[in-house]
Design a protein around this motif. Structure first.
Motif, PDB file in Angstrom:
ATOM      1  N   ARG A   9       0.858  -1.187   0.000  1.00 59.56           N
ATOM      2  CA  ARG A   9       0.000   0.000   0.000  1.00 59.56           C
ATOM      3  C   ARG A   9       0.888   1.229   0.000  1.00 59.56           C
ATOM      4  NH1 ARG A   9      -5.789  -0.401   1.088  1.00 59.56           N
ATOM      5  NH2 ARG A   9      -6.063  -2.513   0.417  1.00 59.56           N
ATOM      6  N   ARG A  10       0.565   2.155  -0.849  1.00 60.31           N
ATOM      7  CA  ARG A  10       1.400   3.334  -0.926  1.00 60.31           C
ATOM      8  C   ARG A  10       0.947   4.391   0.057  1.00 60.31           C
ATOM      9  NH1 ARG A  10       1.575   1.693  -6.262  1.00 60.31           N
ATOM     10  NH2 ARG A  10       3.712   1.501  -6.955  1.00 60.31           N
ATOM     11  N   MET A  42     -16.062  13.072   4.501  1.00 64.40           N
ATOM     12  CA  MET A  42     -16.087  11.927   3.581  1.00 64.40           C
ATOM     13  C   MET A  42     -15.198  10.795   4.074  1.00 64.40           C
ATOM     14  SD  MET A  42     -15.504  12.068  -0.461  1.00 64.40           S
ATOM     15  CE  MET A  42     -17.025  12.864  -0.904  1.00 64.40           C
ATOM     16  N   ASP A  43     -15.652   9.578   3.835  1.00 65.36           N
ATOM     17  CA  ASP A  43     -14.872   8.398   4.166  1.00 65.36           C
ATOM     18  C   ASP A  43     -13.522   8.476   3.457  1.00 65.36           C
ATOM     19  OD1 ASP A  43     -13.903   5.921   4.680  1.00 65.36           O
ATOM     20  OD2 ASP A  43     -15.727   4.852   4.121  1.00 65.36           O
ATOM     21  N   LEU A  44     -12.451   8.138   4.156  1.00 60.33           N
ATOM     22  CA  LEU A  44     -11.129   8.285   3.537  1.00 60.33           C
ATOM     23  C   LEU A  44     -10.699   7.073   2.721  1.00 60.33           C
ATOM     24  CD1 LEU A  44      -9.183  10.270   6.257  1.00 60.33           C
ATOM     25  CD2 LEU A  44     -10.110  11.074   4.096  1.00 60.33           C
ATOM     26  N   HIS A  85      -5.846  -2.341  -7.632  1.00 57.17           N
ATOM     27  CA  HIS A  85      -4.726  -1.414  -7.522  1.00 57.17           C
ATOM     28  C   HIS A  85      -5.109  -0.275  -6.580  1.00 57.17           C
ATOM     29  CE1 HIS A  85      -1.125   0.665  -8.849  1.00 57.17           C
ATOM     30  NE2 HIS A  85      -1.837   1.746  -9.082  1.00 57.17           N
ATOM     31  N   SER A  86      -4.210   0.059  -5.687  1.00 57.45           N
ATOM     32  CA  SER A  86      -4.498   1.146  -4.745  1.00 57.45           C
ATOM     33  C   SER A  86      -3.826   2.440  -5.172  1.00 57.45           C
ATOM     34  CB  SER A  86      -4.009   0.782  -3.341  1.00 57.45           C
ATOM     35  OG  SER A  86      -4.782  -0.272  -2.851  1.00 57.45           O
ATOM     36  N   LEU A  87      -4.586   3.515  -5.051  1.00 54.41           N
ATOM     37  CA  LEU A  87      -4.074   4.848  -5.358  1.00 54.41           C
ATOM     38  C   LEU A  87      -4.396   5.737  -4.171  1.00 54.41           C
ATOM     39  CD1 LEU A  87      -5.426   5.939  -8.872  1.00 54.41           C
ATOM     40  CD2 LEU A  87      -3.075   5.416  -8.296  1.00 54.41           C
ATOM     41  N   GLU A  93      -7.615   6.961   0.257  1.00 57.45           N
ATOM     42  CA  GLU A  93      -7.128   5.675  -0.245  1.00 57.45           C
ATOM     43  C   GLU A  93      -8.171   5.071  -1.178  1.00 57.45           C
ATOM     44  OE1 GLU A  93      -4.247   4.050   0.863  1.00 57.45           O
ATOM     45  OE2 GLU A  93      -4.618   2.100  -0.069  1.00 57.45           O
ATOM     46  N   ILE A  94      -7.813   4.921  -2.444  1.00 59.74           N
ATOM     47  CA  ILE A  94      -8.767   4.423  -3.426  1.00 59.74           C
ATOM     48  C   ILE A  94      -8.314   3.049  -3.898  1.00 59.74           C
ATOM     49  CG2 ILE A  94      -9.969   4.949  -5.592  1.00 59.74           C
ATOM     50  CD1 ILE A  94     -10.136   7.341  -3.830  1.00 59.74           C
TER      51      ILE A  94
END
Ligand code: GTP
Length: 246
Positions: A9-10, A42-44, A85-87, A93-94
């Motif tokens: 996770r970045r 908003m939810d992070l 994929h996490s961005l 955190e998406i």
């Protein structure tokens, strides 16, 4: 199980678009792309399904693999996969689940794989090659097909991004940028011209742009695709293994 292909996770600062881009890294043309900070309440975290669609050989896999690995490997085979994929976008955190699949002309809203993708996705990346007019015409059809299918399925609106790929092949261009921009204006979709072959940051901006458009969407439970083995490791991409379970 969804495998995170990045392997880790970045942190938030690692995925922001740098202010300085080296001159030989051709910057993407982008229109109507704005990413704003999410409201404090908003939810992070956010989980979003993205379908990458377009005619054969326009670079759907190249764009996807570029985002996931930052690399352009040249040949991708006839693959069909959902990658996770996490961005980090503006401190949020998406997790993107990206479905890259070969093109099919069957747009039937009840039975086709296309309908399944439309139902599953929260956002769409429609890709054409700037050297292939037929692929641009396909994107025009896809925009309308997705909008009508979502209407028919009562699925509400979802963001669509239009991408003209292979910008490095400008000497073979058959679709002027203006046409892409005009289509984007008519259909209210952001538009980018990129080169998956040359530039990681352009590809990153496409997905950031889509996430920006999704920022108001509420997190939701993942919808299963209904078949096994949808997620595969990046090693399968490099060895060009076909997914027979579809
Ligand atoms: N010059 C150039 N070639 C590209 C670019 N993107 C993809 N290609 C090439 O175009 C060919 C097709 O790329 P793919 O990513 O497999 O295209 P696709 O849309 O996934 O194709 P299908 O799997 O048939 O649907 C490959 O030979 C890639 O190397 C680009 O930005 N520039």
């Amino acid at each position: 199980m969804i495998i995170n292909l990045t392997g880790h996770r970045r942190k938030a600062h690692e995925e922001t678009v740098p202010v300085f881009v080296h001159p030989w890294l051709r910057p993407p043309l982008c229109y109507n792309s704005s990413i704003t900070l999410p409201p404090l309440h908003m939810d992070l975290t956010m989980d979003a399904n993205i379908a990458v669609l377009g005619k054969e050989s326009v670079g759907k896999s190249a764009l996807t693999v570029r985002l996931l690995t930052r690399r352009f490997i040249g040949e991708y085979g006839d693959i069909q996969s959902v990658y996770s994929h996490s961005l980090a976008v503006d401190g949020r955190e998406i997790t993107l689940n990206i479905w890259d699949s070969p093109y099919s002309q069957d747009f039937c809203v009840e039975t086709s794989l296309f309908a399944k993708k439309v139902r599953w996705a929260d956002g769409y990346v429609l890709v054409y090659s700037i050297c292939d007019r037929a692929s641009f015409n396909t994107v025009c059809r896809l925009v309308h097909a997705i909008k009508s299918a979502r209407d028919y399925l009562d699925a509400g609106k979802a963001p669509i991004i239009i991408v003209g790929n292979k910008r490095d092949l400008h000497h073979r261009r058959t679709v002027p940028s203006e046409e892409g921009r005009l289509l984007a204006l008519k259909t209210d979709c952001p538009f980018y011209e990129v080169s998956a072959a040359e530039n990681y940051h352009g590809v990153l901006m496409v997905f950031h742009g889509l996430v920006g458009r999704m920022r108001d969407a509420k997190p939701h439970a993942k919808r299963p695709l209904g078949f096994r083995g949808i997620v595969k490791s990046m090693s399968a991409v490099f060895t060009r293994r076909r997914m027979d379970s579809f």
